[in-house]
Design an enzyme around this catalytic site. Structure first.
Site, PDB file in Angstrom:
ATOM      1  CG  ASP A 185      -2.252   0.642   1.008  1.00 50.57           C
ATOM      2  OD1 ASP A 185      -2.280   1.880   0.913  1.00 50.57           O
ATOM      3  OD2 ASP A 185      -3.273  -0.064   0.945  1.00 50.57           O
ATOM      4  CG  HIS A 218      -5.228   3.911   1.289  1.00 55.82           C
ATOM      5  ND1 HIS A 218      -4.850   2.624   0.987  1.00 55.82           N
ATOM      6  CD2 HIS A 218      -6.522   4.023   0.899  1.00 55.82           C
ATOM      7  CE1 HIS A 218      -5.867   1.977   0.434  1.00 55.82           C
ATOM      8  NE2 HIS A 218      -6.895   2.805   0.369  1.00 55.82           N
ATOM      9  CB  SER A 380      -9.254   0.597   0.232  1.00 58.97           C
ATOM     10  OG  SER A 380      -8.712   0.759  -1.040  1.00 58.97           O
TER      11      SER A 380
END
Length: 415
Positions: A185, A218, A380
């Protein structure tokens, strides 16, 4: 170390059968491995991913690889030695075609054997004429779907759980397990007080420059859903306190490339052990269909040999069958769609037959960069729910109900 030395004698012998480039006669696959690209696909001009044939390289290294059990350091040392041997073979192929070593951005030796590089048309043509080359495909850009919107970043708030966790069967400790959760990620906040981050630089890596520390948020959010520590602050993950490994394949703005993502997968495959989990909450390639023979697919196949993999289905409100990698169907790779807290299908989520499970991805609170917390939405966020379950069970999720949407029934995954 006798078993390592024997394996390398086998490996070196088999690689030697193809080092002289024109000694292998299998027909080369011309053109891009992914076929025709749509207009929305963002190709990086002059950059390519080259996969070499497995005969004498990848297949030899897999069949001769010892069973390392729980000895991750031994696996890492073995992979490092193997990489040294295969890297010489890869750079030799590139050099014969005229590709300068300084233009090679990535070398792959675990999920595939090959490289990514900037190349001229002449160099590409030379490689296509080489029978050691299996495929050449353009490098492309990828980014996180921008649906995920921060709704707050309060630091050190009292611990609470979310419906994403309760809908998955609740949290249980994962801190004592030897298996790791690899987060491919934007990295992970390396010193977040609510995460058990593996910071050893042998394993924690960045493939977009800099350190594996998260400057976007994220990846840290994803890690917390899977494995936030059960303590007095913040949130708690599905497999609470499980070791999470930052594999940074996207930059501070959530963008990266296929070549860099495959490099991250290659690194994971060089260091994973049976029972490890890989979470890939990455943006899908733009409606390309579902390639069965590209480098990305081959990389997933290699991870499928050893680890469990959770993939985000994508946030295009479209059929997942058109979006790589969520479309891929492998025995230990699970594509995850998103539902709401109340178990309704999330309006943004991709759908369709490639989806294996559904989990809560709408308005999920989790860890965030700079020691904070945030609420984000997207597939996600659903994917790491399944990653946490996989870590706990070392098996596919159980079914805990269903969600029906567009005439299709989706299985709610839980531990």
């Amino acid at each position: 170390m006798k078993f390592l030395n024997h394996s390398f004698r086998v490996l070196v012998t088999l690689i030697g059968t193809c080092v002289f480039l024109y000694s292998c006669t299998e027909t080369v696959e011309l053109g891009t491995a992914d076929g025709q690209l749509n207009k929305g696909e963002s190709i990086i001009p002059g950059e390519y991913i080259v996969t070499l044939k497995e005969e004498g390289t990848t297949s030899a290294s897999r069949t001769s690889e010892p069973n390392f059990g729980t000895d991750r350091n031994a696996k890492s040392r073995y992979s490092s030695q193997k990489r040294g041997i295969l890297q010489r073979h890869v750079t030799s192929v590139a050099r014969i075609a005229g590709v300068s070593e300084k233009n090679i951005s990535q070398v792959y030796t675990s999920v595939i054997v090959g490289f990514a590089a900037k190349m001229s048309d002449k160099e590409v043509k030379a490689l296509r004429a080489n029978p050691s080359v299996l495929s050449i495909e353009p490098n492309t850009t990828l980014s996180i779907s921008q649906l995920e919107v921060t709704k707050g970043t309060n630091v050190n708030a009292a611990q609470s759980s979310t419906c994403a966790i309760s809908n998955a069967g609740g949290s249980v400790s994962g801190a004592g397990k030897s298996a790791w959760i690899w987060i491919a990620d934007t990295g992970i906040d390396l010193d977040h007080p609510d995460l058990n981050v593996v910071t050893n630089t042998r394993y924690a890596k960045s493939f977009v420059g800099g350190s594996p520390d998260d400057c976007d948020g994220h990846g840290t959010h994803v890690a917390g859903i899977a494995a936030a520590i059960n303590n007095s602050i913040g949130v708690v993950g599905v497999s609470a306190g499980a070791p999470v490994v930052p594999i940074r394949v996207l930059g501070c703005k959530g963008t990266g490339s296929t070549a860099g993502i495959i490099a991250g997968m290659d690194h994971i495959a060089a260091n994973d052990l049976a029972g490890d989990v890989v979470n890939m909450s990455l943006g899908s390639r733009f409606r390309t269909g579902c390639p069965s023979n590209g480098a990305y697919r081959r990389a997933l196949e290699r991870l499928n040999d050893q680890s469990w993999v959770a993939l985000a289905a994508g946030n295009s409100s479209d059929d997942t069958a058109f979006y790589d990698p969520g479309c891929q169907n492998l025995s230990r790779v699970f594509t995850v769609a998103s539902m709401t807290c109340g178990k309704g299908f999330s309006s943004f989520s991709n759908f369709g037959s490639p989806v294996d499970y559904i989990a809560t991805g709408s308005s999920v609170r989790s860890t965030y960069k700079n020691g904070g917390y945030a609420t984000l939405s997207g597939t996600s966020m659903a994917s790491p729910v399944i990653a946490g379950i996989l870590h706990q069970r070392n098996a596919a999720p159980r079914a805990c109900g269903t969600v029906t949407s567009r005439g299709r029934v989706y299985t709610v995954g839980c531990r």
